[in-house]
Design an enzyme around this catalytic site. Structure first.
Site, PDB file in Angstrom:
ATOM      1  N   ASN A 104       0.848  -1.188   0.000  1.00  0.00           N
ATOM      2  CA  ASN A 104       0.000   0.000   0.000  1.00  0.00           C
ATOM      3  C   ASN A 104       0.884   1.239   0.000  1.00  0.00           C
ATOM      4  OD1 ASN A 104      -2.826   1.274   0.553  1.00  0.00           O
ATOM      5  ND2 ASN A 104      -1.437   2.262   2.004  1.00  0.00           N
ATOM      6  N   ILE A 125      -0.043   8.841   1.404  1.00  0.00           N
ATOM      7  CA  ILE A 125       0.608  10.083   1.826  1.00  0.00           C
ATOM      8  C   ILE A 125       0.095  10.427   3.219  1.00  0.00           C
ATOM      9  CG2 ILE A 125       1.012  12.512   1.306  1.00  0.00           C
ATOM     10  CD1 ILE A 125       2.155  10.743  -0.825  1.00  0.00           C
ATOM     11  N   TYR A 126       0.960  10.347   4.220  1.00  0.00           N
ATOM     12  CA  TYR A 126       0.592  10.663   5.600  1.00  0.00           C
ATOM     13  C   TYR A 126       1.608  11.651   6.161  1.00  0.00           C
ATOM     14  CZ  TYR A 126      -1.485   6.073   4.698  1.00  0.00           C
ATOM     15  OH  TYR A 126      -2.140   5.010   4.120  1.00  0.00           O
ATOM     16  N   ARG A 166       0.940  10.011  11.244  1.00  0.00           N
ATOM     17  CA  ARG A 166      -0.475  10.372  11.393  1.00  0.00           C
ATOM     18  C   ARG A 166      -1.286   9.766  10.241  1.00  0.00           C
ATOM     19  NH1 ARG A 166      -4.021  13.224   9.201  1.00  0.00           N
ATOM     20  NH2 ARG A 166      -5.777  14.131  10.314  1.00  0.00           N
ATOM     21  N   LEU A 225      -5.111   7.968   9.471  1.00  0.00           N
ATOM     22  CA  LEU A 225      -6.440   7.741  10.005  1.00  0.00           C
ATOM     23  C   LEU A 225      -6.783   6.257   9.910  1.00  0.00           C
ATOM     24  CD1 LEU A 225      -8.324  10.841   8.588  1.00  0.00           C
ATOM     25  CD2 LEU A 225      -7.090  10.584  10.740  1.00  0.00           C
ATOM     26  N   ASP A 278      -3.982  22.999   8.940  1.00  0.00           N
ATOM     27  CA  ASP A 278      -4.224  22.024   7.875  1.00  0.00           C
ATOM     28  C   ASP A 278      -5.051  22.627   6.747  1.00  0.00           C
ATOM     29  OD1 ASP A 278      -7.021  21.708   8.507  1.00  0.00           O
ATOM     30  OD2 ASP A 278      -6.455  20.436  10.187  1.00  0.00           O
TER      31      ASP A 278
END
Length: 492
Positions: A175, A178-179, A192, A194, A290
């Site tokens: 997988n 973009i985190y 981070r 989710l 953000d």
């Protein structure tokens, strides 16, 4: 699709520079707040990608605003123009639900699509540019990277374009996601992700299958644009993002095995972070400004321990900022909108257009126009938008209009809402649905409501009244006035 050829990020930057789409900044600029200020002004003016060659305090250049215009997003996906992204969407729709050829002639019509699919497998290399320089053990020092601090009240420097590579214990396919990652030490970042994202799901499956064991993770910084964009595109679950990137680029994606784990990373990436997540090791992340234009809440997320940093000679650090639209995610949303349309139309042929206004924070509000065929049809389309693609799981508002309305013109949409809606009859409210963790307006973190607005003309069964007929000009009169308009000289 005729792919715009490039091999890696550096090739792409050369292509941008040749077209006047890249500006080199030689003046020293601080990654602490100053780069954000310059990048934000440039993006709002529709300006070029920016390569800061002398960031204050660092020897590594910083690349910003790479996807700051829809045109550059299209170029990254191998196309000359945003309009061509509809073809990318058609191909994804085909791959999501391929239809077998109906006959010999149909087989030849589908051959170009099948030929593109042949470019999908990855090419595994023994050595790669991303491993030209290696740091491990005590030599690992993330503070040497020019990681940006974007906003005054941000908790710490933040990696924003980290392409995170994971694999679940029962999956062959990796997988890519973009985190964002908060810097908390020389070899420590907060990951981070989710709970519904691919990386987090892989981690949860790992914990169940290998309790107490470290979860391998790698992060690529400065991968080629097709691979980056593959990670944010609605790729079918059966297709790897690497394979899709190869399809966009027109050549197989080259990957290399990491030094410390079995994950495969983009061979041409500028920087690779290798390491692991220790089960149970968590840290408070944030606050950060953000894409909503606000600082988000502090919450606990897993800690990513970096054991190896590998990189190219003269590596480039790729970064961005997120803030109130327009920002880079909003621009990406505008471009990817064109990819979504054919995918939705394949499932719901009645859809004429689909639009995510950038001021709606990329995905929180959608406008759909459709060819309505029966009473209640608009509500079916609403539910379809919320359920068909996981990219719209967090869309709070869906407005559905008839096909005589331009979904991308607020004047048209507001006219339809105010003339074709009864607030009680035509508003759909759904409670206790998944909502973005960053959405502080929801009563509970991650759980909130959705609203659908049926702004279509009402059919029998939906109203008992005679429905209004829209005013249409007489075309003969229009033609006569066109012929004498200049002679009237009203504006001269």
């Amino acid at each position: 699709m005729d792919a715009m050829k490039y091999h890696d990020l550096r090739d792409f930057l050369t292509l941008l520079e040749q077209q006047g789409e890249l500006k080199r900044i030689t003046l020293p600029v601080d990654p602490h707040l100053e780069i954000t200020e310059i990048a934000d002004r440039t993006l709002r003016a529709g300006g070029p990608a920016l390569l800061f060659e002398n960031p204050k305090g660092y020897a590594m250049p910083v690349l910003c605003n790479l996807f700051g215009t829809p045109k550059r997003v299209a170029m990254g996906m191998g196309q000359d123009d945003v309009s061509a992204l509809r073809e990318v969407g058609k191909l994804l729709a085909f791959l999501k639900e391929p239809e077998p050829p109906k006959g010999f002639r149909d087989l030849f019509d589908k051959l170009p699509q099948f030929k593109q699919v042949l470019n999908m497998p990855t090419k595994r290399l023994r050595g790669a540019p991303c491993q030209q320089k290696i740091a491990s053990g005590d030599d690992v020092d993330l503070t040497r990277l020019p990681v940006m601090t974007c906003w005054p009240d941000d908790a710490a420097p933040l990696i924003t374009w980290g392409l995170t590579v994971t694999r679940g214990p029962h999956k062959e396919r990796q997988n890519l996601g973009i985190y964002r990652q908060q810097l908390i030490g020389k070899n420590k970042l907060i990951m981070r992700w989710l709970s519904h994202r691919g990386g987090a799901l892989d981690f949860q499956e790992w914990l169940a299958a290998h309790p107490g064991e470290r979860f391998p993770v790698s992060v690529a910084l400065g991968a080629d644009p097709a691979t980056i964009l593959g990670a944010v595109t609605p790729v079918p679950d059966t297709l790897s993002e690497y394979a899709f990137a190869g399809l966009l680029r027109g050549t197989k994606t080259e990957v290399v095995k990491c030094l410390s784990n079995d994950l495969e990373v983009p061979a041409s990436a500028e920087i690779i972070l290798e390491g692991y997540i220790e089960p149970g090791e968590m840290a408070p992340e944030g606050p950060y400004g953000d894409h909503t234009g606000y600082y988000n809440e502090v919450d606990n997320f897993p800690v990513f321990t970096v054991t190896h940093i590998t990189q190219r000679e003269d590596a480039i650090y790729h970064s961005t900022y997120t803030g109130r639209p327009p920002d880079e995610p909003a621009v990406l949303g505008v471009a990817l909108n064109e990819v979504f349309v054919p995918i939705l139309q394949k499932q719901f042929p009645e859809i004429v257009d689909f639009y995510l206004p950038p001021e709606g924070c990329s995905y929180r509000l959608a406008v759909v126009t459709m060819k309505k065929q029966y009473a209640g049809h608009a509500k079916r389309v609403m539910m379809g938008v919320w359920s068909f693609l996981r990219q719209f799981m967090y869309t709070k508002f869906v407005i559905v209009c008839d096909d005589d309305v331009n979904a991308r013109d607020w004047n048209d949409v507001i006219w339809a809402i105010t003339t074709r809606m009864d607030p009680a009859r035509d508003t759909v409210l759904v409670e206790n649905t998944p909502i973005d963790y960053l959405d502080f307006a929801s009563p509970v973190s991650g759980l909130g409501s959705k609203m659908g607005l049926d702004a279509t003309n009402k059919w029998p069964g939906e109203t008992q009244r005679e429905w209004g007929r829209p005013i249409v000009k007489d075309p003969e009169v229009t033609a006569r006035i066109d012929a004498i308009w200049d002679e009237l000289a009203i504006f001269k």
